[in-house]
Design a protein around this motif. Structure first.
Motif, PDB file in Angstrom:
ATOM      1  N   SER A 155      -0.520   4.065   0.860  1.00 12.07           N
ATOM      2  CA  SER A 155      -1.274   4.965   1.729  1.00 12.07           C
ATOM      3  C   SER A 155      -0.588   5.145   3.075  1.00 12.07           C
ATOM      4  O   SER A 155       0.264   4.357   3.479  1.00 12.07           O
ATOM      5  CB  SER A 155      -2.684   4.413   1.951  1.00 12.07           C
ATOM      6  N   GLY A 200      -2.714   6.212   6.216  1.00 12.71           N
ATOM      7  CA  GLY A 200      -4.057   6.624   6.578  1.00 12.71           C
ATOM      8  C   GLY A 200      -4.172   7.346   7.910  1.00 12.71           C
ATOM      9  O   GLY A 200      -3.332   7.210   8.801  1.00 12.71           O
ATOM     10  N   ARG A 221       0.846  -1.197   0.000  1.00 16.29           N
ATOM     11  CA  ARG A 221       0.000   0.000   0.000  1.00 16.29           C
ATOM     12  C   ARG A 221       0.879   1.244   0.000  1.00 16.29           C
ATOM     13  O   ARG A 221       1.862   1.328   0.731  1.00 16.29           O
ATOM     14  CB  ARG A 221      -0.886   0.031   1.251  1.00 16.29           C
TER      15      ARG A 221
END
Length: 395
Positions: free
Chosen positions: A332, A334, A330
């Motif tokens: 990301s 978050g 990933r």
């Protein structure tokens, strides 16, 4: 009960055992901690049980080390308590793991016994992979109510010289890296007045009236934070929120109420301190408190702490963030508005990131589940983290 000495080192089998324990936070966690200790003993793993916030009357934390028993290295952390099932409409026994269409149903399956099961299933492989760097396993109590279990074990590990350097907190995130979350600071505010007949208000002191004025101050502050509070990109909403969620007082209408209370909470973004915001509110309530005291020696305002969970803020360019992104595939980093033990760990000096199997949307609901696929991916993730550590590098 599934025998911890004979259970296969597989996440699903271990999850079935963990789910079978009703570890609702109001109950003792002694049995599940004993089961985990027996499993670790069967695999020759060093561990120590620490008293929880109640001094070990009914609650315990557990710390295990694979590899050299010292500070530093990587930790995996999971809480073993869960929320109640009372009043929830479950399709089957919440404390008996049930599989259907690749979903494994049971209380705590997602939040977060699924990750704990993966931690334990990985033990034999961690033993094979670990060399010079320790791998720590943390099993905590009371996350669902105060997070004081995490606070206690950080203090105990620091005292024993065993504090890990970095930590993966396996709260359900669908295995996406979570680098930041809001904190939560909650207080119960008690108002004590003087009773009397409602026909003669000057003979008493109305605790409900004082509480109403205090709630209005809280509402004004919540609006100010929404309009003027600091913004932190990535959160929704991107500012600290505040609300009064519970209030009660009085007995019957013709008696001046002598007692009332309400609960107020802040969900604070990194950079806003819950304690400081609380102290600001106390200062604003000081005139109300003085008024109650003036009318009665027993009058006044009392404050009861309910929760102090600090926010988490791991830099997006931190080596642990980058490593987690590589391992999970990933890109990301978050931000979430719910809290975890990660903020406590970070303030204790342990860099922490949230990344675990399951969906937070399943947490606390009837028919809570985690998928087989999520557990399988988590199994690989844990081993990949350990492999990187065993090779002596991160990236």
């Amino acid at each position: 009960m599934i025998d911890p000495h004979n259970v296969p080192a597989e996440a699903e089998a271990i999850l079935a055992a963990l789910v079978s324990f009703d570890t609702t936070s109001a109950k003792s966690n002694t049995d599940i901690i004993s089961w985990i200790e027996a499993y670790l003993s069967a695999h020759g793993v060093t561990f120590k049980r620490y008293p929880g916030p109640d001094g070990g009357a009914e609650k315990w934390n557990l710390h295990a080390v694979i590899g050299p028993v010292r500070s530093g290295g990587l930790a995996f952390s999971g809480h073993v308590d869960c929320v109640p099932v009372d009043g929830q409409d479950w399709s089957s026994d919440p404390f008996a793991l049930r599989e259907e269409n690749g979903r494994l149903y049971g209380r705590g399956a997602a939040d977060m016994k699924g990750f704990v099961a993966c931690m334990l299933a990985a033990v034999p492989d961690i033993k094979e992979l670990t060399n010079d760097e320790p791998v720590h396993l943390l099993f905590t109590c009371d996350e669902e109510i105060t997070c004081d279990g995490a606070r206690q074990i950080m203090s105990d590990l620091a005292a024993d010289g065993l504090l890990p350097e970095r930590c993966i907190v396996g709260e359900p995130s669908l295995l996406a890296p979570i680098v930041a979350h809001k904190g939560r600071f909650a207080v119960r505010i008690h108002f004590h007045g003087t009773p009397g007949h409602s026909s003669n208000p000057e003979a008493g002191s109305n605790a409900l009236h004082a509480m109403g004025r205090a709630i209005a101050l809280c509402a004004d502050e919540a609006e100010r934070l929404a309009l003027e509070g600091q913004r932190v990109a990535g959160f929704e909403p991107p500012y600290t929120t505040m609300q009064v969620g519970v209030a009660s007082g009085g007995s019957i209408l013709n008696i001046i109420p002598e007692y009332a209370f309400f609960d107020v909470e802040w969900r604070n973004v990194p950079g806003d301190e819950g304690q400081a915001m609380f102290e600001s509110l106390k200062a604003k309530l000081a005139p109300l408190e003085q008024s109650l005291k003036t009318q009665s020696a027993q009058g006044g305002i009392r404050f009861e702490a309910l929760c102090n969970l600090p926010p988490l803020a791991l830099p997006v360019d931190h080596s642990l963030t980058l490593l987690t992104q590589q391992i999970t595939g990933r890109n990301s980093a978050g931000h979430v508005s719910y809290g975890t033990e990660g903020g406590i760990y970070q303030r204790a000096g342990m860099a922490s990131i949230v990344c675990g199997p399951g969906d937070i949307a399943q947490a606390h609901k009837p028919d809570e589940f985690v998928t087989r696929d999520q557990l399988a991916r988590c199994d690989r993730m844990i081993r990949d983290f350990v492999k990187r550590g065993a090779k002596g590098h991160e990236l």
